[in-house]
Motif scaffolding. Structure first.
Motif, PDB file in Angstrom:
ATOM      1  N   TRP A   1     -27.130  35.613  21.396  1.00 41.57           N
ATOM      2  CA  TRP A   1     -27.404  34.449  20.546  1.00 41.57           C
ATOM      3  C   TRP A   1     -28.647  33.709  21.054  1.00 41.57           C
ATOM      4  O   TRP A   1     -29.541  33.374  20.264  1.00 41.57           O
ATOM      5  N   ALA A   2     -28.721  33.469  22.357  1.00 36.47           N
ATOM      6  CA  ALA A   2     -29.857  32.741  22.925  1.00 36.47           C
ATOM      7  C   ALA A   2     -31.153  33.533  22.767  1.00 36.47           C
ATOM      8  O   ALA A   2     -32.197  32.985  22.378  1.00 36.47           O
ATOM      9  N   GLU A   3     -31.093  34.818  23.052  1.00 29.46           N
ATOM     10  CA  GLU A   3     -32.294  35.656  22.963  1.00 29.46           C
ATOM     11  C   GLU A   3     -32.827  35.712  21.533  1.00 29.46           C
ATOM     12  O   GLU A   3     -34.025  35.530  21.288  1.00 29.46           O
ATOM     13  N   GLN A   4     -31.927  35.932  20.589  1.00 27.43           N
ATOM     14  CA  GLN A   4     -32.380  36.087  19.204  1.00 27.43           C
ATOM     15  C   GLN A   4     -32.890  34.774  18.611  1.00 27.43           C
ATOM     16  O   GLN A   4     -33.856  34.765  17.841  1.00 27.43           O
ATOM     17  N   HIS A   5     -32.269  33.664  18.976  1.00 31.08           N
ATOM     18  CA  HIS A   5     -32.753  32.384  18.465  1.00 31.08           C
ATOM     19  C   HIS A   5     -34.093  31.995  19.081  1.00 31.08           C
ATOM     20  O   HIS A   5     -34.928  31.373  18.414  1.00 31.08           O
ATOM     21  N   GLU A   6     -34.296  32.367  20.320  1.00 32.15           N
ATOM     22  CA  GLU A   6     -35.596  32.097  20.935  1.00 32.15           C
ATOM     23  C   GLU A   6     -36.698  32.893  20.237  1.00 32.15           C
ATOM     24  O   GLU A   6     -37.787  32.368  19.969  1.00 32.15           O
ATOM     25  N   ILE A   7     -36.424  34.162  19.926  1.00 35.56           N
ATOM     26  CA  ILE A   7     -37.402  34.987  19.215  1.00 35.56           C
ATOM     27  C   ILE A   7     -37.697  34.395  17.843  1.00 35.56           C
ATOM     28  O   ILE A   7     -38.863  34.244  17.449  1.00 35.56           O
ATOM     29  N   LEU A   8     -36.646  34.046  17.123  1.00 37.35           N
ATOM     30  CA  LEU A   8     -36.815  33.519  15.771  1.00 37.35           C
ATOM     31  C   LEU A   8     -37.549  32.180  15.789  1.00 37.35           C
ATOM     32  O   LEU A   8     -38.407  31.912  14.938  1.00 37.35           O
TER      33      LEU A   8
ATOM     34  N   ARG B   1     -22.236  25.933  28.047  1.00 34.05           N
ATOM     35  CA  ARG B   1     -23.103  24.800  28.381  1.00 34.05           C
ATOM     36  C   ARG B   1     -24.457  25.251  28.932  1.00 34.05           C
ATOM     37  O   ARG B   1     -25.442  24.511  28.856  1.00 34.05           O
ATOM     38  N   ALA B   2     -24.523  26.469  29.461  1.00 35.53           N
ATOM     39  CA  ALA B   2     -25.770  26.955  30.061  1.00 35.53           C
ATOM     40  C   ALA B   2     -26.797  27.403  29.028  1.00 35.53           C
ATOM     41  O   ALA B   2     -27.969  27.589  29.362  1.00 35.53           O
ATOM     42  N   VAL B   3     -26.375  27.559  27.771  1.00 39.83           N
ATOM     43  CA  VAL B   3     -27.283  28.058  26.733  1.00 39.83           C
ATOM     44  C   VAL B   3     -28.165  26.932  26.210  1.00 39.83           C
ATOM     45  O   VAL B   3     -27.678  25.827  25.913  1.00 39.83           O
ATOM     46  N   ASP B   4     -29.440  27.197  26.081  1.00 44.29           N
ATOM     47  CA  ASP B   4     -30.407  26.220  25.567  1.00 44.29           C
ATOM     48  C   ASP B   4     -30.246  26.080  24.057  1.00 44.29           C
ATOM     49  O   ASP B   4     -30.462  27.045  23.314  1.00 44.29           O
ATOM     50  N   MET B   5     -29.870  24.909  23.597  1.00 46.17           N
ATOM     51  CA  MET B   5     -29.676  24.655  22.173  1.00 46.17           C
ATOM     52  C   MET B   5     -30.938  24.115  21.499  1.00 46.17           C
ATOM     53  O   MET B   5     -30.934  23.851  20.300  1.00 46.17           O
ATOM     54  N   GLY B   6     -31.997  23.965  22.265  1.00 43.81           N
ATOM     55  CA  GLY B   6     -33.225  23.424  21.695  1.00 43.81           C
ATOM     56  C   GLY B   6     -33.774  24.222  20.527  1.00 43.81           C
ATOM     57  O   GLY B   6     -34.097  23.648  19.473  1.00 43.81           O
ATOM     58  N   PRO B   7     -33.888  25.551  20.647  1.00 44.73           N
ATOM     59  CA  PRO B   7     -34.446  26.327  19.538  1.00 44.73           C
ATOM     60  C   PRO B   7     -33.676  26.182  18.234  1.00 44.73           C
ATOM     61  O   PRO B   7     -34.279  26.026  17.175  1.00 44.73           O
ATOM     62  N   ILE B   8     -32.334  26.209  18.291  1.00 46.15           N
ATOM     63  CA  ILE B   8     -31.598  26.129  17.032  1.00 46.15           C
ATOM     64  C   ILE B   8     -31.671  24.725  16.430  1.00 46.15           C
ATOM     65  O   ILE B   8     -31.674  24.567  15.209  1.00 46.15           O
ATOM     66  N   ARG B   9     -31.788  23.701  17.262  1.00 46.77           N
ATOM     67  CA  ARG B   9     -31.941  22.350  16.707  1.00 46.77           C
ATOM     68  C   ARG B   9     -33.243  22.255  15.911  1.00 46.77           C
ATOM     69  O   ARG B   9     -33.279  21.690  14.813  1.00 46.77           O
ATOM     70  N   GLY B  10     -34.309  22.812  16.465  1.00 46.60           N
ATOM     71  CA  GLY B  10     -35.573  22.806  15.745  1.00 46.60           C
ATOM     72  C   GLY B  10     -35.512  23.608  14.462  1.00 46.60           C
ATOM     73  O   GLY B  10     -36.061  23.198  13.425  1.00 46.60           O
TER      74      GLY B  10
ATOM     75  N   TRP C   1     -15.047  47.471  17.993  1.00 44.97           N
ATOM     76  CA  TRP C   1     -15.954  46.598  18.740  1.00 44.97           C
ATOM     77  C   TRP C   1     -15.778  46.853  20.237  1.00 44.97           C
ATOM     78  O   TRP C   1     -14.648  46.889  20.743  1.00 44.97           O
ATOM     79  N   PRO C   2     -16.862  47.042  21.010  1.00 38.97           N
ATOM     80  CA  PRO C   2     -16.727  47.316  22.456  1.00 38.97           C
ATOM     81  C   PRO C   2     -16.006  46.183  23.187  1.00 38.97           C
ATOM     82  O   PRO C   2     -16.288  45.007  22.955  1.00 38.97           O
ATOM     83  N   GLN C   3     -15.103  46.537  24.070  1.00 36.34           N
ATOM     84  CA  GLN C   3     -14.321  45.531  24.780  1.00 36.34           C
ATOM     85  C   GLN C   3     -15.183  44.653  25.671  1.00 36.34           C
ATOM     86  O   GLN C   3     -14.826  43.516  25.957  1.00 36.34           O
ATOM     87  N   GLY C   4     -16.314  45.149  26.119  1.00 32.02           N
ATOM     88  CA  GLY C   4     -17.174  44.359  26.982  1.00 32.02           C
ATOM     89  C   GLY C   4     -18.032  43.339  26.262  1.00 32.02           C
ATOM     90  O   GLY C   4     -18.666  42.493  26.903  1.00 32.02           O
ATOM     91  N   LYS C   5     -18.059  43.384  24.930  1.00 31.59           N
ATOM     92  CA  LYS C   5     -18.894  42.455  24.164  1.00 31.59           C
ATOM     93  C   LYS C   5     -18.082  41.223  23.774  1.00 31.59           C
ATOM     94  O   LYS C   5     -17.716  41.035  22.624  1.00 31.59           O
ATOM     95  N   GLY C   6     -17.828  40.391  24.773  1.00 32.55           N
ATOM     96  CA  GLY C   6     -17.062  39.179  24.553  1.00 32.55           C
ATOM     97  C   GLY C   6     -17.949  37.946  24.517  1.00 32.55           C
ATOM     98  O   GLY C   6     -19.127  38.004  24.135  1.00 32.55           O
ATOM     99  N   PHE C   7     -17.405  36.825  24.941  1.00 32.34           N
ATOM    100  CA  PHE C   7     -18.102  35.545  24.819  1.00 32.34           C
ATOM    101  C   PHE C   7     -19.406  35.513  25.617  1.00 32.34           C
ATOM    102  O   PHE C   7     -20.427  35.013  25.134  1.00 32.34           O
ATOM    103  N   GLY C   8     -19.388  36.044  26.821  1.00 31.49           N
ATOM    104  CA  GLY C   8     -20.590  36.018  27.644  1.00 31.49           C
ATOM    105  C   GLY C   8     -21.756  36.773  27.029  1.00 31.49           C
ATOM    106  O   GLY C   8     -22.855  36.222  26.872  1.00 31.49           O
ATOM    107  N   PRO C   9     -21.568  38.047  26.657  1.00 27.32           N
ATOM    108  CA  PRO C   9     -22.646  38.766  25.977  1.00 27.32           C
ATOM    109  C   PRO C   9     -23.077  38.108  24.666  1.00 27.32           C
ATOM    110  O   PRO C   9     -24.256  38.175  24.299  1.00 27.32           O
ATOM    111  N   ALA C  10     -22.144  37.469  23.976  1.00 26.50           N
ATOM    112  CA  ALA C  10     -22.509  36.755  22.752  1.00 26.50           C
ATOM    113  C   ALA C  10     -23.497  35.631  23.062  1.00 26.50           C
ATOM    114  O   ALA C  10     -24.470  35.426  22.322  1.00 26.50           O
ATOM    115  N   CYS C  11     -23.248  34.916  24.136  1.00 26.71           N
ATOM    116  CA  CYS C  11     -24.165  33.835  24.534  1.00 26.71           C
ATOM    117  C   CYS C  11     -25.561  34.390  24.804  1.00 26.71           C
ATOM    118  O   CYS C  11     -26.567  33.804  24.388  1.00 26.71           O
ATOM    119  N   GLU C  12     -25.619  35.513  25.495  1.00 26.53           N
ATOM    120  CA  GLU C  12     -26.915  36.110  25.817  1.00 26.53           C
ATOM    121  C   GLU C  12     -27.653  36.561  24.565  1.00 26.53           C
ATOM    122  O   GLU C  12     -28.849  36.282  24.392  1.00 26.53           O
TER     123      GLU C  12
END
Length: 264
Positions: free
Chosen positions: A154-161, A233-242, A141-152
């Motif tokens: 996760w948010a992008e894919q849930h918004e698309i879905l 806290r900066a990630v929008d949880m609205g899409p996953i709640r819906g 797993w790339p060392q740069g793919k930590g919590f921050g990239p996961a947030c990005e």
């Protein structure tokens, strides 16, 4: 040979439980699911050909298909041996590939007769899993793919879905499965999954499901470390709640259909 078989694609954000779901589905004698079998074809070449699921092609492993070939990842050989043994009798065949959301609409348009399962999982556990793998020196797993990239991601894919599932016509083909709730009532989850896929009960499937549920119940809850709290806290949880509301509705819908067909 694919005569009489239906096709299934399982996806979700990376580290959201797609491998565990594939293990569960592959426990059923009528289901054959590859492990990122054609991920390079889908994600890099945008090739969604149904020809991938002929028996001859499925077991013709090429480096252009995936990096998880048994020849280089021997741990997956038993999985493919088991799939080969039950292929001819299988009713459902397919693949599990995480991070398909950016191409999922295109994939579904190319294959309108397929069924799709998308896993929803909370950002905390996904992000911590990304970080844990990034922290392991010998992990691929790339060392740069930590919590921050996961947030990005996760948010992008849930918004698309979230945008996709607003189309009610897609919901007969796309099952949103809430990982954080699926083990609370294994009997309901069993009925919903089998109802969606159109296959009968099987004791091996239920045993695997109960084993997964027990494992989840014994896991300790984790907190978001302070250094990642602001990102979280900066990630929008609205899409996953819906989408979780839709997931609950679908769970009940497919379970009810299964009970009407199979009995309670």
């Amino acid at each position: 040979m694919t005569d009489g078989k239906s096709f299934l694609i399982v996806t979700g954000v990376a580290r959201s439980g797609t491998t565990a779901l594939a293990e569960l589905l592959n426990a059923h004698p009528r289901i054959c699911l590859g492990i990122e079998r054609f991920k390079f074809r889908y994600l890099l070449e945008h090739d969604y050909s149904p020809e991938f699921f002929t028996r001859e092609r499925f077991f013709d492993f090429r480096k252009e298909d995936t990096n998880l070939r048994p020849e280089v990842r021997p741990a997956w050989q038993p999985t493919y041996d088991a799939i080969a043994a039950k292929w001819d009798e299988a009713e459902v065949i397919g693949d599990k590939v995480p991070d398909l959301m950016p191409v999922l609409a295109e994939f579904m348009a190319a294959n309108p007769d397929y069924k799709y399962i998308c896993i929803l999982r909370n950002l905390k556990d996904v992000g911590l899993s990304w970080q844990a793998r990034a922290d392991r020196p010998r992990d691929s797993w790339p060392q740069g793919k930590g919590f921050g990239p996961a947030c990005e991601s996760w948010a992008e894919q849930h918004e698309i879905l979230h945008g996709m599932v607003r189309d009610r016509a897609l919901r007969e083909r796309l099952f949103l499965l809430d990982y954080d709730q699926m083990y609370a009532d294994p009997a309901l989850t069993e009925a919903a999954l089998l109802g969606f896929l159109g296959v009968a009960r099987d004791p091996a499937f239920r045993t695997m499901l109960d084993g997964h549920a027990e494992f989840v119940r014994t896991k300790k809850a984790r907190k978001v470390p302070e250094q990642f709290a602001e990102l979280y806290r900066a990630v929008d949880m609205g899409p996953i709640r819906g989408m979780r509301k839709i997931a609950r509705e679908q769970m009940s819908l497919w379970a009810d259909r299964f009970y009407k067909t199979e009995g309670g």
